[in-house]
Design an enzyme around this catalytic site. Structure first.
Site, PDB file in Angstrom:
ATOM      1  N   CYS A 109       0.947  -1.201   0.000  1.00  0.00           N
ATOM      2  CA  CYS A 109      -0.092  -0.093   0.139  1.00  0.00           C
ATOM      3  C   CYS A 109       0.919   1.100  -0.045  1.00  0.00           C
ATOM      4  CB  CYS A 109      -0.970   0.179   1.241  1.00  0.00           C
ATOM      5  SG  CYS A 109      -2.455   1.004   1.069  1.00  0.00           S
ATOM      6  N   HIS A 210      -3.221  -5.763   1.039  1.00  0.00           N
ATOM      7  CA  HIS A 210      -2.655  -5.701   2.174  1.00  0.00           C
ATOM      8  C   HIS A 210      -2.515  -7.432   2.296  1.00  0.00           C
ATOM      9  CE1 HIS A 210      -2.525  -1.829   4.212  1.00  0.00           C
ATOM     10  NE2 HIS A 210      -3.433  -1.458   3.064  1.00  0.00           N
ATOM     11  N   GLU A 212      -0.641  -8.857   4.465  1.00  0.00           N
ATOM     12  CA  GLU A 212      -0.546  -9.416   5.763  1.00  0.00           C
ATOM     13  C   GLU A 212      -1.740  -9.557   6.683  1.00  0.00           C
ATOM     14  OE1 GLU A 212      -1.651  -4.918   6.084  1.00  0.00           O
ATOM     15  OE2 GLU A 212      -0.575  -6.068   4.616  1.00  0.00           O
TER      16      GLU A 212
END
Length: 237
Positions: A109, A210, A212
């Site tokens: 991002c 994202h 993660e």
């Protein structure tokens, strides 16, 4: 020894955001076999260079800040959030050291946008008029799909040409920076979803989504972090 992966704190001022978000990156790196290293944003240049010298790879996380438009030759749009000069300085030094040492880098991002601006590229300052809700945020696990470029490193890691991604941003890459190629777009509106380095042998991938946040449920997310740690392990020897 496990490869050490430098992960800057996302912001210099929003401690709650750091508390909620940095651990997700650390957990993904640790689960992939790496040793996550917290990088404070108040370190001197010398201390930051010393820390970077003891690491083998870099993950640049997201942030509620926006990259300072002056860095890519634009005047700030009304929708552009305040810049975080400390985060920008930290990212630049880590990127420069990783390039010098050939270390792998994964941008996420804001981190992807920093990579692009560092390489001389530009950003689209606001996507609110686009047909896809790119600002869907944390609670939406699948916001849209991304089409991956055939023959790209990212497509090889994913094992497919179209992946489902989450989304939490209002800016995106405009013109890709030097030595970067666009390797994923949102098929509904053409927004750039990923870039990677061309040539040079360095693993450098930036994704607008994202991974993660979806590490536990997405094979693509796990392979992204896994490849970063694998490349760092090879360098460590």
């Amino acid at each position: 020894m496990k490869p050490r992966i430098a992960i800057p704190l996302p912001t210099s001022g929003d401690l709650e955001y750091n508390r909620l978000n940095w651990p997700s990156f650390a957990e993904a790196v640790a689960a992939s076999g790496g040793d996550p290293v917290e990088v404070r944003l108040d370190l001197s240049d010398g201390a930051l260079l010393e820390l970077a010298a003891g690491c083998d790879g870099v993950v640049l996380p997201g942030s509620p800040a926006d990259v300072n438009p002056e860095l890519y030759g634009q005047v700030a749009d009304y929708a552009t959030a305040a810049a975080d000069a400390a985060r920008e300085r930290t990212d630049r030094i880590l990127l420069e050291e990783a390039k010098r040492r050939g270390e792998p880098v994964l941008g996420v991002c804001f981190g992807t946008q920093m990579i692009n601006v560092w390489r001389g590229g530009t950003l689209v300052q606001d996507l609110t008029v686009m047909p896809v809700n790119h600002a869907a945020a944390r609670g939406v696990m699948v916001a849209h799909t991304a089409t991956l470029e055939e023959g790209s490193e990212l497509a090889a890691l994913a094992g497919e040409r179209r992946v489902e991604v989450n989304s939490s941003h209002h800016q995106a890459i405009g013109i890709a920076g030097s030595g970067l190629r666009v390797v994923a777009r949102c098929p509904q509106d053409g927004v750039v979803e990923a870039v990677e380095s061309v040539g040079g042998g360095q693993f450098l991938v930036g994704v607008q989504w994202h991974p993660e946040r979806t590490f536990a449920v997405s094979g693509v997310s796990r392979r992204l972090f896994g490849e970063l740690v694998r490349c760092a392990s090879v360098l460590r020897g």
